[in-house]
Scaffold this motif. Structure first.
Motif, PDB file in Angstrom:
ATOM      1  N   SER A 373       0.429  -1.036   0.070  1.00  0.00           N
ATOM      2  CA  SER A 373      -0.384   0.075  -0.191  1.00  0.00           C
ATOM      3  C   SER A 373       1.093   1.062   0.243  1.00  0.00           C
ATOM      4  O   SER A 373       0.531   2.275  -0.929  1.00  0.00           O
ATOM      5  CB  SER A 373      -0.738  -0.536   1.172  1.00  0.00           C
ATOM      6  N   ARG A 374       2.121   1.087   0.588  1.00  0.00           N
ATOM      7  CA  ARG A 374       2.873   1.968   0.672  1.00  0.00           C
ATOM      8  C   ARG A 374       3.402   2.581  -0.761  1.00  0.00           C
ATOM      9  O   ARG A 374       3.609   4.082  -1.389  1.00  0.00           O
ATOM     10  CB  ARG A 374       4.109   2.070   1.520  1.00  0.00           C
ATOM     11  N   ILE A 377       0.135   4.064  -2.984  1.00  0.00           N
ATOM     12  CA  ILE A 377      -0.245   5.369  -2.276  1.00  0.00           C
ATOM     13  C   ILE A 377       1.183   6.398  -2.663  1.00  0.00           C
ATOM     14  O   ILE A 377       0.739   8.050  -3.270  1.00  0.00           O
ATOM     15  CB  ILE A 377       0.127   5.943  -0.822  1.00  0.00           C
ATOM     16  N   GLY A 380       0.943   7.688  -5.611  1.00  0.00           N
ATOM     17  CA  GLY A 380      -0.345   8.474  -7.100  1.00  0.00           C
ATOM     18  C   GLY A 380      -0.586   9.862  -6.608  1.00  0.00           C
ATOM     19  O   GLY A 380      -0.730  10.904  -6.818  1.00  0.00           O
ATOM     20  N   THR A 381       0.765  10.071  -5.120  1.00  0.00           N
ATOM     21  CA  THR A 381       1.136  11.048  -4.888  1.00  0.00           C
ATOM     22  C   THR A 381       1.858  11.804  -6.224  1.00  0.00           C
ATOM     23  O   THR A 381       1.810  12.865  -6.161  1.00  0.00           O
ATOM     24  CB  THR A 381       2.266  11.472  -3.127  1.00  0.00           C
TER      25      THR A 381
END
Length: 384
Positions: A373-374, A377, A380-381
């Motif tokens: 998930s990191r 994310i 996405g960032t």
């Protein structure tokens, strides 16, 4: 153009290992699983096949060329016969990759013997208060003339009972988190070392145990890698072991599904073989699909590693999904066998218990999902 085929070399090696697995491992799986006495004669045969030297320099008895896919293939194929002994290439891969950062003295003394299957080495990282948060370890390494004094407790260590030595991770007093953690090769016959068996519900032959260190002296030559950077080296190696462990569990699952399919054609009920009932064949189809999907996640992670590309997220996918898929496939196979699936005279129940260990070993599903998930994310960032 995509190509999912194995090379001729890979396929030839797989055939050799499959024959070895069927002849040497499968018939002895239940007997080996019932004892903590490690079968070094079998390990030596694995060493003779070259399965323990994949990717290591030829001067130590290795294959010379780093090939993560071949290592995964070997692990999966051996697991058809014995999911416990199939972990040997992974263990040797982890240990050996770190010993290559050690002194010439340590390399010459241990690497050839480990690759030949003559001795086992353990990896002593986990502690009672630091499981998934391995950087929180408390074992200390205090500088003394000529080396260090190590004190602390390691727990849930595979191969502890059969190991000649262990890679022990300890921190400089006063340091915190991953900073200040070094790796040391500790002879388990050293004064101040005691090993205790921890009996689990499976993996008995792997000698799961705790290692206590009471002011154990370790000479300068037995520091492995740079002082204070042992934790970073260890974490890098887990990317390949996680995918390989997934394949190991899936190999055991594949063998179980094949055994269930054979049984379904032989066992009759209400005048028809079980294989004519969708209640039997559909679960086989479903779990075969899951196993195949999880296999390719693991192989893609290993292929990316071989190409020098990022693969941490995929390795974590293979680690949390592979053992789960395998456990559920073995459970479905047990149901097809009915009461015989629960019987200790058949290998299904043993595989179920052995595979269960890898739901937590080398990092729980929750830890793997955190890693995945990191990365999601982070992507996405960047795209915002």
């Amino acid at each position: 153009m995509l190509d999912f085929s194995l090379s001729e070399e890979h396929e030839d090696f797989r055939k050799v290992l499959k024959e070895f697995s069927d002849r040497e491992l499968l018939p002895n799986y239940l007997a080996n699983s019932a004892t903590t006495e490690f079968p070094f004669a079998t390990l030596k045969k694995m060493g003779d096949l070259g399965v323990l030297g994949i990717g290591f320099p030829e001067r130590f008895g290795g294959t010379g060329e780093d090939d993560p896919v071949l290592l995964g293939l070997a692990t999966e194929t051996l697991a058809y016969g014995d999911v416990n002994l199939a972990s040997a290439p992974i263990q040797v891969g982890l240990v050996g990759a770190q010993l290559l950062h050690g002194s010439d003295e340590v390399q010459q003394a241990y690497l050839p013997r480990v690759i030949a299957g003559e001795i086992n080495l353990a990896i002593a990282l986990t502690e009672p208060g630091s499981g998934s948060d391995a950087s929180a370890l408390r074992t200390t390494a205090t500088r003394v003339p000529g080396g260090w004094r190590l004190s602390g407790e390691k727990t849930a260590i595979s191969w502890a009972l059969s190991a000649t030595a262990a890679l022990v991770y300890a921190r400089e007093p006063g340091s915190s988190r991953s900073k200040g953690v070094s790796c040391f090769l500790v002879d388990l016959a050293s004064e101040g070392v005691s090993v205790r068996h921890m009996r689990g519900m499976g993996c008995l032959v792997l000698g799961w145990g705790s290692i206590n260190l009471d002011s154990v002296f370790v000479p300068d030559s037995h520091l492995v890698g740079e002082e204070g950077r042992g934790f970073q080296v260890a974490m890098n190696k887990f990317d390949f072991s996680r995918a390989a462990l997934g394949l190991m569990c899936l190999g055991a699952a594949q063998q179980s599904l094949e055994e269930a399919a054979v049984y379904a054609t032989q066992r009759e009920t209400f005048g028809k073989p079980l294989s004519e009932y969708q209640g039997v064949t559909f679960p086989l189809a479903e779990h075969a699909t899951y196993v195949e999907g999880a296999r390719w996640v693991c192989y893609r992670a290993l292929w990316l590693r071989g190409e020098g590309k990022s693969h941490t997220s995929l390795a974590s996918m293979g680690k949390w999904w592979g053992p789960l898929v395998a456990k559920e496939a073995i459970e479905a196979s047990m149901k097809i066998f009915g009461n015989l699936g629960y019987s200790a005279e058949f290998p299904l129940q043993q595989r179920f218990r052995d595979v269960m260990a890898y739901l937590t070993a080398d990092g729980t599903a929750e830890i793997q999902k955190t890693i995945i998930s990191r990365e999601i994310i982070a992507r996405g960032t960047v795209s915002l």
